[in-house]
Design a protein around this motif. Sequence first.
Motif, PDB file in Angstrom:
ATOM      1  N   GLN A   3       0.727  -1.005   0.143  1.00 18.81           N
ATOM      2  CA  GLN A   3       0.060   0.097   0.046  1.00 18.81           C
ATOM      3  C   GLN A   3       0.955   1.202  -0.068  1.00 18.81           C
ATOM      4  O   GLN A   3       1.836   1.417   0.885  1.00 18.81           O
ATOM      5  N   CYS A   4       0.561   2.180  -0.675  1.00 20.20           N
ATOM      6  CA  CYS A   4       0.991   3.518  -0.834  1.00 20.20           C
ATOM      7  C   CYS A   4       0.151   4.578  -0.648  1.00 20.20           C
ATOM      8  O   CYS A   4      -0.871   4.524  -1.053  1.00 20.20           O
ATOM      9  N   LYS A   5       0.684   5.847  -0.570  1.00 19.17           N
ATOM     10  CA  LYS A   5      -0.132   6.983  -0.606  1.00 19.17           C
ATOM     11  C   LYS A   5       0.695   8.036  -1.289  1.00 19.17           C
ATOM     12  O   LYS A   5       1.731   8.495  -1.168  1.00 19.17           O
ATOM     13  N   ARG A   6      -0.348   8.879  -2.218  1.00 21.72           N
ATOM     14  CA  ARG A   6       0.344   9.814  -3.162  1.00 21.72           C
ATOM     15  C   ARG A   6      -0.229  11.091  -2.612  1.00 21.72           C
ATOM     16  O   ARG A   6      -1.419  11.295  -2.441  1.00 21.72           O
ATOM     17  N   LEU A   7       0.609  12.006  -2.606  1.00 18.32           N
ATOM     18  CA  LEU A   7       0.352  13.474  -2.042  1.00 18.32           C
ATOM     19  C   LEU A   7       0.824  14.325  -3.439  1.00 18.32           C
ATOM     20  O   LEU A   7       1.846  14.438  -3.744  1.00 18.32           O
ATOM     21  N   ASN A   8      -0.085  15.155  -4.052  1.00 13.89           N
ATOM     22  CA  ASN A   8       0.002  15.993  -4.974  1.00 13.89           C
ATOM     23  C   ASN A   8       0.340  17.614  -4.420  1.00 13.89           C
ATOM     24  O   ASN A   8      -0.603  18.049  -3.737  1.00 13.89           O
ATOM     25  N   HIS A   9       1.030  18.369  -4.907  1.00  8.84           N
ATOM     26  CA  HIS A   9       1.567  19.586  -4.664  1.00  8.84           C
ATOM     27  C   HIS A   9       1.612  20.678  -5.847  1.00  8.84           C
ATOM     28  O   HIS A   9       2.264  20.391  -6.694  1.00  8.84           O
TER      29      HIS A   9
END
Length: 267
Positions: A3-9
């Motif tokens: 499992q992974c978590k993506r954060l966009n900026h």
Amino acid sequence: CSQCKRLNHTITVHDTKDPQFNATPGAESYYCLNPPPRDVLSATDECSSPVVVPTTTDVPNGCVDRRTLTHTWTTQDDCNAPISHVQVVTIYDDTAPDFTGTIWSDDTMECNDASRAYTQPDMTAADDCTFDRVDKTFTNTPDGCGLPSYFEQWFAYDDCQNVNEHNRTISVHDTADPTISSAPADVTVECDHIPAPSTTMTGSDVCDGALTPQLSTSSTYDSAACKHEFEVVYTWTVTDCSGKTASDAQTITVVDVTPPQIDPAIL
């Protein structure tokens, strides 16, 4: 663990500031001279390197030495509408020319042929800007004796029709007395030989020309003497229009020196 978590900026870059001119020259005025060259302006911007585009309009105002120059500098960065700076340069001429050379002043002249043939002289002028011309006017208003009175005007114009005016008056005078021819010589005559007045007397005046002599006659008696012995004086007088006179006279001495004669018929 897969499992992974993506954060966009997201970063948004905006350009909300107009470029700035390095200088903003204000309105200027120059007296009928070519103004200095248009300033070279540059502009700076926080985001780009704006280019400055200059333009100039030259609008004349009736003459070469009155005109309006409008300098406009326009610049624009990559993201905004163009901006401009405007400078108005006014070229003006509000000074009339100056007369040069001989400046004629009021004068008087003696009445003679020269004064009656008088002509108005020319005058010269110069201007700081663009000289145009000198006009002149001349009027003669004779007095009651026909003596001239001259009024002269000169008008110096520059290209913008600024005008300088100079006036003078010349009065013509009659200061010379008239002249009259010589009267006949004085004579002594018998009472029955009194001569008539001469009819050849003449008179003249430098202003009025030929004058007609006027005759007056007077007689002087000595109450203690014989009534046939007396003096007769013929006086001729000329008068010019200005009231000056000249005269000459002939004196006739009347005597009775011839003794009476006896008529033989009555003896």
